[in-house]
Design an enzyme around this catalytic site. Sequence first.
Site, short mmCIF file in Angstrom:
data_model
loop_
_atom_site.label_atom_id
_atom_site.label_comp_id
_atom_site.label_asym_id
_atom_site.label_seq_id
_atom_site.Cartn_x
_atom_site.Cartn_y
_atom_site.Cartn_z
N GLU A 49 0.81 -1.21 0.00
CA GLU A 49 0.00 0.00 0.00
C GLU A 49 0.85 1.26 0.00
O GLU A 49 0.51 2.25 -0.64
CB GLU A 49 -0.96 0.00 1.20
CG GLU A 49 -2.07 -1.04 1.10
CD GLU A 49 -2.90 -0.92 -0.17
OE1 GLU A 49 -2.94 0.17 -0.77
OE2 GLU A 49 -3.51 -1.93 -0.57
N TYR A 132 -6.52 6.57 3.76
CA TYR A 132 -6.61 5.51 2.74
C TYR A 132 -5.89 4.25 3.19
O TYR A 132 -6.45 3.15 3.20
CB TYR A 132 -6.05 5.96 1.38
CG TYR A 132 -5.80 4.74 0.53
CD1 TYR A 132 -6.87 4.07 -0.04
CD2 TYR A 132 -4.53 4.17 0.44
CE1 TYR A 132 -6.67 2.87 -0.73
CE2 TYR A 132 -4.33 2.98 -0.23
CZ TYR A 132 -5.40 2.34 -0.82
OH TYR A 132 -5.22 1.15 -1.45
N ASP A 150 -9.31 5.92 -2.46
CA ASP A 150 -8.18 6.49 -3.19
C ASP A 150 -8.71 7.17 -4.46
O ASP A 150 -9.92 7.36 -4.62
CB ASP A 150 -7.19 5.38 -3.54
CG ASP A 150 -7.74 4.45 -4.59
OD1 ASP A 150 -8.98 4.37 -4.73
OD2 ASP A 150 -6.95 3.80 -5.30
N CYS A 214 -18.39 -2.82 -18.64
CA CYS A 214 -18.45 -2.59 -17.19
C CYS A 214 -19.59 -3.37 -16.53
O CYS A 214 -20.74 -3.28 -16.96
CB CYS A 214 -18.60 -1.10 -16.89
SG CYS A 214 -18.58 -0.76 -15.10
#
Length: 371
Positions: A49, A132, A150, A214
């Site tokens: 991360e 985050y 994010d 999508c």
Amino acid sequence: MNTTSNSLFSLDASYVKQFQEQLLTWYSENKRTLPWRENQDPYRVWVSEIMLQQTRVDTVIPYFERFTSLFPTLEDLAYADEEKVLKAWEGLGYYSRVRNLQTAVKEVCESYGGKVPDTPKEIAGLKGVGPYTAGAILSIAYGIPEPAVDGNVMRVLSRILLIDEDISKPRTRILFEKGVRELISHEDPSSFNQAMMELGALICTPKSPACLLCPMRELCKGFNQGMQHELPVKLGKTKVRKAKMSAGILSGEDGRFLIHKRPSEGLLANMWEFPNTEYVGENKNAETEALKGYLDQNIGVKVVLEEKAGYIEHVFSHLKWEINIWQGKLLEDIEELPKDWKWVTADELDQYPFPVSHQKIIRLIKEEIIV
DNA sequence: AACCCGGGGGT
DNA sequence: ACCCCAGGGTT
């Protein structure tokens, strides 16, 4: 504005259920195989991360492999030499990330018995762990339903929920966190958060989103209103300051080169560099005089700059360096270099962490000068 | 809230 | 040339 509803986005239970099912099904079938997805080791999740902050997945992969191989456990990193750690980060940028990470893993060793904490307060208190990253570690490593908002998540949600708040404003992230709290799967928070980011990376991309592929299309208010290309709204400016620099490739009697370790704070903290300074003015002498003055002031030595060795441009997000590079020699011997200055051979240069801008100078040395 | 902090890849 | 990236720290 939904001032009457206690649900911020008017998300009813059936919408939320569909949202989760569509997203998680797509993710299980399309997620990429990534090294930090091999297990849920909180340390590895954490390292990934931090590396992924403002950095693309494809860039991070080789760094992650190498870094976790050099520092396999949290303790290995905590007790490692900082210069070795910076060297492993060399080229990734935002070097304070890894200095903060090392500070934080030390804190975990000393205050949490080496176990990465699993509460929002404790984990957010660690150096370099913001909202985050805290949410990402809690959800991915520990399965706790915390939002991890994010840039991907803001883009995806701004389109699906048709939110036109300016995502460059800090308070807008809070708004998206509230949205995620309503939507997140409590059965699989880890997959939910990763799926939102994966969707942003693979389908709901910034420029030309692949709406026809999508899985969320029917649930997407942005697509249904033809607004997907206008979202997210991002205001604000980026102006890049130009700085004219002179840098020196200065060799001594024995063919070594003079290098300098930057201060522990500010731009490129603790990284090494060739002696350099910014100058102002257009005339030809300003360029060399500034560098001579800088060296006289810092190590008390006069130098002669014999030949221009090259010109390099390097662009940061907020700054552009235009570096004139001069090859030269010291006019007198020096008894003892001040702290943070060193003579090193061309081969030894590889042992020190240099920012990419100065790696370009090393390349000049190795390709052209050949001392 | 505004600014600082790297580097690379996509368009 | 411009945008943006699995953001956080400092002031």
